[in-house]
Design a protein around this motif. Structure first.
Motif, PDB file in Angstrom:
ATOM      1  N   MET A   1      20.636   3.235   5.350  1.00 27.41           N
ATOM      2  CA  MET A   1      20.172   1.967   5.880  1.00 27.41           C
ATOM      3  C   MET A   1      19.489   1.202   4.745  1.00 27.41           C
ATOM      4  SD  MET A   1      17.472   4.020   5.864  1.00 27.41           S
ATOM      5  CE  MET A   1      17.436   5.094   7.281  1.00 27.41           C
ATOM      6  N   THR A   2      19.271  -0.102   4.936  1.00 24.74           N
ATOM      7  CA  THR A   2      18.462  -0.872   4.000  1.00 24.74           C
ATOM      8  C   THR A   2      17.007  -0.488   4.244  1.00 24.74           C
ATOM      9  OG1 THR A   2      20.067  -2.670   4.126  1.00 24.74           O
ATOM     10  CG2 THR A   2      17.903  -3.192   3.196  1.00 24.74           C
ATOM     11  N   LEU A   3      16.321  -0.063   3.195  1.00 20.26           N
ATOM     12  CA  LEU A   3      14.950   0.418   3.359  1.00 20.26           C
ATOM     13  C   LEU A   3      14.039  -0.323   2.382  1.00 20.26           C
ATOM     14  CD1 LEU A   3      13.930   4.145   3.808  1.00 20.26           C
ATOM     15  CD2 LEU A   3      12.499   2.570   2.513  1.00 20.26           C
ATOM     16  N   VAL A   4      12.938  -0.842   2.903  1.00 20.41           N
ATOM     17  CA  VAL A   4      11.949  -1.509   2.052  1.00 20.41           C
ATOM     18  C   VAL A   4      10.569  -1.016   2.460  1.00 20.41           C
ATOM     19  CG1 VAL A   4      11.933  -3.543   3.568  1.00 20.41           C
ATOM     20  CG2 VAL A   4      11.041  -3.728   1.245  1.00 20.41           C
ATOM     21  N   PHE A   5       9.759  -0.688   1.469  1.00 16.77           N
ATOM     22  CA  PHE A   5       8.441  -0.140   1.771  1.00 16.77           C
ATOM     23  C   PHE A   5       7.357  -0.809   0.938  1.00 16.77           C
ATOM     24  CE2 PHE A   5      10.076   2.355  -1.716  1.00 16.77           C
ATOM     25  CZ  PHE A   5       8.976   2.718  -2.491  1.00 16.77           C
ATOM     26  N   ILE A   6       6.172  -0.873   1.532  1.00 15.20           N
ATOM     27  CA  ILE A   6       4.965  -1.327   0.843  1.00 15.20           C
ATOM     28  C   ILE A   6       4.236  -0.086   0.350  1.00 15.20           C
ATOM     29  CG2 ILE A   6       2.698  -2.406   1.146  1.00 15.20           C
ATOM     30  CD1 ILE A   6       3.974  -4.152   3.345  1.00 15.20           C
ATOM     31  N   GLU A   7       3.805  -0.118  -0.897  1.00 15.65           N
ATOM     32  CA  GLU A   7       3.144   1.069  -1.451  1.00 15.65           C
ATOM     33  C   GLU A   7       2.223   0.657  -2.596  1.00 15.65           C
ATOM     34  OE1 GLU A   7       1.584   4.280  -1.870  1.00 15.65           O
ATOM     35  OE2 GLU A   7       3.266   4.503  -0.470  1.00 15.65           O
ATOM     36  N   HIS A   8       1.071   1.330  -2.688  1.00 15.70           N
ATOM     37  CA  HIS A   8       0.125   1.057  -3.769  1.00 15.70           C
ATOM     38  C   HIS A   8       0.266   2.032  -4.928  1.00 15.70           C
ATOM     39  CE1 HIS A   8      -2.240  -2.183  -2.023  1.00 15.70           C
ATOM     40  NE2 HIS A   8      -2.194  -1.545  -0.859  1.00 15.70           N
ATOM     41  N   ASP A   9       0.871   3.185  -4.688  1.00 13.74           N
ATOM     42  CA  ASP A   9       1.020   4.194  -5.739  1.00 13.74           C
ATOM     43  C   ASP A   9       2.202   3.813  -6.627  1.00 13.74           C
ATOM     44  OD1 ASP A   9       1.712   6.515  -7.236  1.00 13.74           O
ATOM     45  OD2 ASP A   9       0.678   7.779  -5.782  1.00 13.74           O
ATOM     46  N   MET A  10       1.897   3.362  -7.830  1.00 19.24           N
ATOM     47  CA  MET A  10       2.953   2.876  -8.710  1.00 19.24           C
ATOM     48  C   MET A  10       3.873   3.982  -9.198  1.00 19.24           C
ATOM     49  SD  MET A  10       2.767  -0.357  -8.754  1.00 19.24           S
ATOM     50  CE  MET A  10       2.406  -0.079  -7.020  1.00 19.24           C
ATOM     51  N   ASP A  11       3.386   5.198  -9.310  1.00 23.21           N
ATOM     52  CA  ASP A  11       4.259   6.308  -9.695  1.00 23.21           C
ATOM     53  C   ASP A  11       5.353   6.490  -8.657  1.00 23.21           C
ATOM     54  OD1 ASP A  11       2.836   6.815 -11.991  1.00 23.21           O
ATOM     55  OD2 ASP A  11       1.592   8.393 -11.095  1.00 23.21           O
ATOM     56  N   ILE A  12       4.985   6.384  -7.377  1.00 20.63           N
ATOM     57  CA  ILE A  12       5.962   6.491  -6.302  1.00 20.63           C
ATOM     58  C   ILE A  12       6.943   5.331  -6.352  1.00 20.63           C
ATOM     59  CG2 ILE A  12       6.211   6.243  -3.792  1.00 20.63           C
ATOM     60  CD1 ILE A  12       3.731   7.992  -3.494  1.00 20.63           C
ATOM     61  N   VAL A  13       6.416   4.126  -6.473  1.00 21.93           N
ATOM     62  CA  VAL A  13       7.265   2.929  -6.493  1.00 21.93           C
ATOM     63  C   VAL A  13       8.298   3.006  -7.600  1.00 21.93           C
ATOM     64  CG1 VAL A  13       7.289   0.451  -6.939  1.00 21.93           C
ATOM     65  CG2 VAL A  13       5.571   1.420  -5.400  1.00 21.93           C
ATOM     66  N   PHE A  14       7.844   3.287  -8.806  1.00 26.32           N
ATOM     67  CA  PHE A  14       8.745   3.260  -9.950  1.00 26.32           C
ATOM     68  C   PHE A  14       9.676   4.464 -10.001  1.00 26.32           C
ATOM     69  CE2 PHE A  14       5.261   0.579 -12.002  1.00 26.32           C
ATOM     70  CZ  PHE A  14       5.930  -0.610 -11.695  1.00 26.32           C
ATOM     71  N   SER A  15       9.378   5.503  -9.216  1.00 25.70           N
ATOM     72  CA  SER A  15      10.238   6.685  -9.251  1.00 25.70           C
ATOM     73  C   SER A  15      11.432   6.579  -8.304  1.00 25.70           C
ATOM     74  CB  SER A  15       9.430   7.942  -8.907  1.00 25.70           C
ATOM     75  OG  SER A  15       9.001   7.928  -7.557  1.00 25.70           O
ATOM     76  N   ILE A  16      11.334   5.782  -7.232  1.00 31.31           N
ATOM     77  CA  ILE A  16      12.455   5.771  -6.281  1.00 31.31           C
ATOM     78  C   ILE A  16      13.020   4.390  -5.972  1.00 31.31           C
ATOM     79  CG2 ILE A  16      11.588   7.875  -5.180  1.00 31.31           C
ATOM     80  CD1 ILE A  16      10.961   6.108  -2.700  1.00 31.31           C
ATOM     81  N   ALA A  17      12.271   3.323  -6.154  1.00 35.89           N
ATOM     82  CA  ALA A  17      12.776   1.992  -5.766  1.00 35.89           C
ATOM     83  C   ALA A  17      13.867   1.519  -6.718  1.00 35.89           C
ATOM     84  CB  ALA A  17      11.637   0.987  -5.734  1.00 35.89           C
ATOM     85  N   GLN A  18      14.907   0.920  -6.159  1.00 38.66           N
ATOM     86  CA  GLN A  18      15.931   0.278  -6.983  1.00 38.66           C
ATOM     87  C   GLN A  18      15.466  -1.096  -7.441  1.00 38.66           C
ATOM     88  OE1 GLN A  18      19.002   0.337  -3.951  1.00 38.66           O
ATOM     89  NE2 GLN A  18      20.093   1.985  -5.014  1.00 38.66           N
ATOM     90  N   THR A  19      14.786  -1.796  -6.527  1.00 43.70           N
ATOM     91  CA  THR A  19      14.283  -3.138  -6.811  1.00 43.70           C
ATOM     92  C   THR A  19      12.832  -3.217  -6.357  1.00 43.70           C
ATOM     93  OG1 THR A  19      16.485  -4.073  -6.407  1.00 43.70           O
ATOM     94  CG2 THR A  19      14.633  -5.618  -6.426  1.00 43.70           C
ATOM     95  N   VAL A  20      12.018  -3.898  -7.161  1.00 45.52           N
ATOM     96  CA  VAL A  20      10.606  -4.071  -6.842  1.00 45.52           C
ATOM     97  C   VAL A  20      10.308  -5.559  -6.747  1.00 45.52           C
ATOM     98  CG1 VAL A  20       8.229  -3.612  -7.545  1.00 45.52           C
ATOM     99  CG2 VAL A  20      10.033  -1.940  -8.066  1.00 45.52           C
ATOM    100  N   PHE A  21       9.647  -5.954  -5.658  1.00 50.37           N
ATOM    101  CA  PHE A  21       9.201  -7.332  -5.466  1.00 50.37           C
ATOM    102  C   PHE A  21       7.678  -7.343  -5.564  1.00 50.37           C
ATOM    103  CE2 PHE A  21      13.163  -6.842  -3.105  1.00 50.37           C
ATOM    104  CZ  PHE A  21      13.905  -7.932  -3.551  1.00 50.37           C
TER     105      PHE A  21
END
Length: 249
Positions: A198-218
């Protein structure tokens, strides 16, 4: 299934406060994206508008080309956009399996159908499938109010996933967790995304998590879209470094 979500010139004004200011972004079908930004950047307000809990002051929200602005939250869920809330507590006296089956039953407009068996075999089959995917199968007989914090968060995601979303929104899925628990949760979310696509978008403050799995960051700042791109592009963006990540990023 598709699941293309497009936000066009979206704005939300509360009195004299501009919470979201002319934001445009596009989520491709089956993509995995993150929304980041300082506290007060407008991240949750954005999610509230996408799910119909807030009406935009102006702008459009399109799911596979169809306008969502003005639709009720329930109708938007029916269209395929589901948000992971902290709703597991609503099923406190239910077992995990009963809560999952109830979510499927309700989505199929059968929650108040007492003429048949509850849970019906189809709802139970879907519930057990998602429980297996999320690692909750072994806890199916446990009451929801007896689960740990991490398992309640996981149940919350499972309840959203149970109704076959085209777009799944997660607001800080690792909030309140320790480092190891957060890592386990994000690994599970990534596994679910890979399996369900599915299309998945999440809000997160932990940048290690964000940069490890997100394809695109807004990146939002003061209600406006500051930057967007791959994790590498965002990490190196001068304005993002200045506004949010810090000079050591």
């Amino acid at each position: 299934m598709s699941g293309e979500l497009e936000i066009i010139n979206l704005a939300k004004v509360f009195g004299g406060l501009v919470a979201i200011n002319d934001v445009s972004l596009k989520l491709e079908p089956g993509s995995l994206s993150a929304v980041i930004g300082p506290n007060g950047a407008g991240k949750t307000t954005l999610f509230n508008m996408v799910t119909g809990h807030l009406r935009p002051t102006r702008g459009s929200i399109l799911l596979d080309g169809e306008e969502l602005v003005g639709l009720s939250p329930r109708t938007i869920v029916k269209r395929g956009i589901v948000r992971g809330f902290q709703v597991a507590s609503l099923f406190g006296t239910f077992t995990v399996e009963e809560a999952m089956a109830a979510a499927v039953h309700a989505h199929r407009d059968r929650l108040f159908d007492f003429m048949g068996t509850f849970p019906d075999p189809d709802s139970l089959e879907r519930a057990r499938h998602v429980m297996s995917l999320t690692g909750l199968a072994a806890k199916g007989a446990r009451r929801c109010d007896s689960l740990s914090h991490g398992d309640r968060k996981l149940l919350d995601i499972a309840l959203a996933l149970a109704i076959d979303p085209r777009v799944l929104l997660l607001d800080e899925p690792t909030a309140g967790m320790g480092r190891d628990e957060s890592r386990a949760m994000i690994d599970r979310i990534h596994h679910l995304w890979e399996h369900e696509r599915m299309t998945l978008v999440f809000i997160e403050h932990d940048m290690d998590i964000v940069f490890s799995i997100a394809q695109t960051v807004f990146v939002l700042r003061s209600g406006a879209l500051l930057a967007k791109g791959s994790p590498a592009e965002v990490r190196a963006h001068p304005r993002v470094i200045e506004a949010y990540l810090g000079s050591a990023a």
